[in-house]
Design an enzyme around this catalytic site. Structure first.
Site, PDB file in Angstrom:
ATOM      1  N   LEU A  13       0.760  -1.205   0.121  1.00  0.00           N
ATOM      2  CA  LEU A  13      -0.097   0.022   0.155  1.00  0.00           C
ATOM      3  C   LEU A  13       0.942   1.185  -0.047  1.00  0.00           C
ATOM      4  O   LEU A  13       0.691   2.297  -0.792  1.00  0.00           O
ATOM      5  CB  LEU A  13      -0.877   0.145   1.101  1.00  0.00           C
ATOM      6  N   ASP A  38      10.234   3.071  13.094  1.00  0.00           N
ATOM      7  CA  ASP A  38       9.871   1.770  13.547  1.00  0.00           C
ATOM      8  C   ASP A  38       8.484   2.060  14.583  1.00  0.00           C
ATOM      9  O   ASP A  38       8.795   2.562  15.862  1.00  0.00           O
ATOM     10  CB  ASP A  38      10.881   0.931  14.515  1.00  0.00           C
ATOM     11  N   ILE A  39       7.508   1.726  14.218  1.00  0.00           N
ATOM     12  CA  ILE A  39       6.152   2.156  14.974  1.00  0.00           C
ATOM     13  C   ILE A  39       6.087   1.443  16.340  1.00  0.00           C
ATOM     14  O   ILE A  39       5.257   1.930  17.069  1.00  0.00           O
ATOM     15  CB  ILE A  39       4.715   2.003  14.242  1.00  0.00           C
ATOM     16  N   THR A 103      -8.764  -4.667   8.615  1.00  0.00           N
ATOM     17  CA  THR A 103      -8.717  -5.774   7.844  1.00  0.00           C
ATOM     18  C   THR A 103     -10.079  -6.491   8.077  1.00  0.00           C
ATOM     19  O   THR A 103     -10.934  -6.369   8.948  1.00  0.00           O
ATOM     20  CB  THR A 103      -7.899  -6.806   8.239  1.00  0.00           C
ATOM     21  N   TYR A 127      -3.802 -12.719  14.038  1.00  0.00           N
ATOM     22  CA  TYR A 127      -3.525 -11.762  13.325  1.00  0.00           C
ATOM     23  C   TYR A 127      -4.956 -10.762  13.195  1.00  0.00           C
ATOM     24  O   TYR A 127      -4.677  -9.593  13.915  1.00  0.00           O
ATOM     25  CB  TYR A 127      -3.730 -11.864  11.709  1.00  0.00           C
ATOM     26  N   TRP A 152      -8.386  -8.770   1.274  1.00  0.00           N
ATOM     27  CA  TRP A 152      -7.641  -9.376   0.179  1.00  0.00           C
ATOM     28  C   TRP A 152      -6.914  -8.437  -0.713  1.00  0.00           C
ATOM     29  O   TRP A 152      -6.768  -8.403  -2.016  1.00  0.00           O
ATOM     30  CB  TRP A 152      -8.590 -10.045  -0.881  1.00  0.00           C
TER      31      TRP A 152
HETATM   32  N1  LIG Z   1      -2.292  -7.789   2.637  1.00  0.00           N
HETATM   33  C1  LIG Z   1      -3.715  -7.862   2.993  1.00  0.00           C
HETATM   34  O1  LIG Z   1      -4.265  -8.761   2.010  1.00  0.00           O
HETATM   35  C2  LIG Z   1      -4.535  -7.069   3.604  1.00  0.00           C
HETATM   36  C3  LIG Z   1      -5.803  -7.237   3.958  1.00  0.00           C
HETATM   37  C4  LIG Z   1      -6.746  -6.371   4.644  1.00  0.00           C
HETATM   38  C5  LIG Z   1      -5.996  -5.508   5.641  1.00  0.00           C
HETATM   39  N2  LIG Z   1      -4.414  -5.306   5.347  1.00  0.00           N
HETATM   40  C6  LIG Z   1      -3.800  -4.147   6.018  1.00  0.00           C
HETATM   41  O2  LIG Z   1      -3.162  -3.180   5.312  1.00  0.00           O
HETATM   42  C7  LIG Z   1      -2.042  -2.539   5.643  1.00  0.00           C
HETATM   43  C8  LIG Z   1      -1.284  -2.465   4.594  1.00  0.00           C
HETATM   44  O3  LIG Z   1      -1.107  -4.005   4.157  1.00  0.00           O
HETATM   45  P1  LIG Z   1       0.088  -4.342   3.019  1.00  0.00           P
HETATM   46  O4  LIG Z   1      -0.380  -5.673   2.216  1.00  0.00           O
HETATM   47  O5  LIG Z   1       0.689  -3.074   2.275  1.00  0.00           O
HETATM   48  O6  LIG Z   1       1.343  -4.609   3.945  1.00  0.00           O
HETATM   49  P2  LIG Z   1       2.778  -5.021   3.626  1.00  0.00           P
HETATM   50  O7  LIG Z   1       3.038  -5.200   2.105  1.00  0.00           O
HETATM   51  O8  LIG Z   1       3.002  -6.469   4.390  1.00  0.00           O
HETATM   52  O9  LIG Z   1       3.343  -3.740   4.370  1.00  0.00           O
HETATM   53  C9  LIG Z   1       3.534  -3.649   5.733  1.00  0.00           C
HETATM   54  C10 LIG Z   1       4.811  -2.876   5.730  1.00  0.00           C
HETATM   55  O10 LIG Z   1       4.856  -2.335   7.333  1.00  0.00           O
HETATM   56  C11 LIG Z   1       6.295  -2.561   7.718  1.00  0.00           C
HETATM   57  N3  LIG Z   1       6.389  -2.952   9.095  1.00  0.00           N
HETATM   58  C12 LIG Z   1       6.396  -4.041   9.606  1.00  0.00           C
HETATM   59  N4  LIG Z   1       6.684  -3.673  11.017  1.00  0.00           N
HETATM   60  C13 LIG Z   1       6.938  -2.366  11.243  1.00  0.00           C
HETATM   61  C14 LIG Z   1       6.993  -1.557  12.119  1.00  0.00           C
HETATM   62  N5  LIG Z   1       7.466  -2.014  13.429  1.00  0.00           N
HETATM   63  N6  LIG Z   1       7.434  -0.369  11.864  1.00  0.00           N
HETATM   64  C15 LIG Z   1       7.152   0.255  10.710  1.00  0.00           C
HETATM   65  N7  LIG Z   1       7.072  -0.521   9.644  1.00  0.00           N
HETATM   66  C16 LIG Z   1       6.798  -1.740   9.826  1.00  0.00           C
HETATM   67  C17 LIG Z   1       6.715  -3.728   6.772  1.00  0.00           C
HETATM   68  O11 LIG Z   1       8.050  -3.481   6.808  1.00  0.00           O
HETATM   69  P3  LIG Z   1       9.071  -4.952   6.597  1.00  0.00           P
HETATM   70  O12 LIG Z   1       8.707  -5.491   4.909  1.00  0.00           O
HETATM   71  O13 LIG Z   1      10.541  -4.583   6.754  1.00  0.00           O
HETATM   72  O14 LIG Z   1       8.493  -5.979   7.488  1.00  0.00           O
HETATM   73  C18 LIG Z   1       6.162  -3.371   5.503  1.00  0.00           C
HETATM   74  O15 LIG Z   1       6.856  -2.474   4.724  1.00  0.00           O
HETATM   75  C19 LIG Z   1      -1.774  -3.369   6.845  1.00  0.00           C
HETATM   76  O16 LIG Z   1      -2.271  -2.706   8.076  1.00  0.00           O
HETATM   77  C20 LIG Z   1      -2.568  -4.883   6.741  1.00  0.00           C
HETATM   78  O17 LIG Z   1      -2.709  -5.462   8.123  1.00  0.00           O
HETATM   79  C21 LIG Z   1      -3.744  -6.049   4.474  1.00  0.00           C
END
Ligand SMILES: NC(=O)c1ccc[n+]([C@@H]2O[C@H](COP(=O)([O-])OP(=O)(O)OC[C@H]3O[C@@H](n4cnc5c(N)ncnc54)[C@H](OP(=O)(O)O)[C@@H]3O)[C@@H](O)[C@H]2O)c1
Length: 285
Positions: A13, A38-39, A103, A127, A152
């Site tokens: 995202l 780092d949050i 989510t 999760y 998704w």
């Molecule tokens: N993917 C799905 O299907 C889905 C569905 C519904 C909702 N969501 C929500 O949508 C949001 C975005 O998802 P996404 O798919 O873009 O996720 P993503 O590609 O996994 O990206 C998450 C990012 O957060 C970073 N991160 C992890 N721990 C962190 C920390 N302590 N401090 C700062 N950054 C940190 C990760 O870095 P690293 O790579 O270094 O760990 C990664 O760059 C998330 O909140 C997720 O829960 C996702």
């Protein structure tokens, strides 16, 4: 100028937001990956907010490995619950408005009609629990929040179902995909635009919202569409969840009702298959 902090900026995202910033010239962006911010470290978050003038924050940071979370509850909670709390506290202290991404996995999936924001939450995996706790922290700490529950999520970036399917197609002749979990894919590029529009319009209609693409499908139908749209011939076998055991339980039905966000933003949401075509075009660029 409105300054927008994006955390987790290297995730899918976060990268989709980076892609469209030029379409939002009234917004200035600060992109922070995990190394920059780092949050989970409360003092670092507070320091960051005190040394940068921020008007809005989009929290894209998350622990998103749904199956790993089952045996790694501590870290899932640290990022998705405590991290969200740290961000909300810093926003509250510095009068920053927050958009947080949550989510469909906050629901148990026992309904058979689309979930509205008023439906009871009841996560079925670690999760989902950690994300729900994060939502609750934000609600308690910060009035000026938008919590957007999406489902998704996929894009041309990072790890996601579309890219996994295309990867598997390279060395498989057939593939079994679950056909009894229903939901709606969401192209992260569409979600990115929705989030930036909320900020551009300076909306004050704070609260919880649902956003996904339109339509209902299963993982099997989603996989089939990915291959059809990519002109890949592959034999896909529809299977039941019970025949594809995973560490984390998934909701059987997690279609989101999007009436509330449609009314607020006055937008038409694309059908999931139309958005899939857009994502594939970007992926194949
Ligand atoms: N993917 C799905 O299907 C889905 C569905 C519904 C909702 N969501 C929500 O949508 C949001 C975005 O998802 P996404 O798919 O873009 O996720 P993503 O590609 O996994 O990206 C998450 C990012 O957060 C970073 N991160 C992890 N721990 C962190 C920390 N302590 N401090 C700062 N950054 C940190 C990760 O870095 P690293 O790579 O270094 O760990 C990664 O760059 C998330 O909140 C997720 O829960 C996702």
């Amino acid at each position: 100028m409105t300054t927008v902090l994006v955390t987790g900026a290297d995730g899918q995202l976060g990268q989709c937001i980076q892609n469209i910033t030029h379409q939002f010239p009234s917004l200035d962006f600060l992109f922070a990956d995990r190394n920059t911010l780092d949050i989970t470290v409360a003092n670092d978050v507070l320091d960051f907010f005190e040394t940068h003038a921020i008007d809005w924050c989009i929290n894209c940071a998350g622990y998103t490995a749904v199956d790993n979370a089952e045996n790694d509850q501590e870290n899932a909670c640290k990022v998705n619950s405590i991290g969200a709390k740290n961000m909300a506290q810093a926003c509250q202290k510095n009068d920053v408005k927050m958009v947080h991404i949550s989510t469909d996995f906050v629901y148990d999936g026992l309904k058979t009609t689309p979930y509205t924001e008023l439906d009871k939450t009841n996560p079925v995996n670690v999760y989902g629990e950690s994300k729900l706790k994060g939502e609750n922290e934000i609600k308690q700490i910060l009035d000026k929040h938008f919590i957007i529950r999406t489902s998704w999520l996929y894009s041309e970036y990072g790890n996601n179902f579309m890219k996994t399917m295309l990867g598997l197609a390279q060395d498989r002749q057939e593939l079994s995909v679950v056909n009894d979990q229903l939901g709606t894919p969401t192209y992260a590029g569409d979600l990115a635009r929705v989030v930036l529009n909320i900020i551009k319009l300076r909306s004050q209609d704070y609260g919880v919202y649902h956003y996904s693409n339109e339509g209902i499908t299963s993982w099997f139908e989603f996989a089939k569409a990915i291959f059809e749209e990519s002109n890949i011939e592959l034999y896909i076998i529809p299977i039941d969840t019970k025949d594809y055991p995973t560490l984390a339980k998934r909701p059987r039905y997690s279609v989101l009702d999007k009436s509330k966000i449609k009314k607020m933003l006055n937008v038409e949401i694309l059908d999931w298959r139309q958005s899939l075509r857009k994502a594939l075009l970007k992926f194949n660029l």
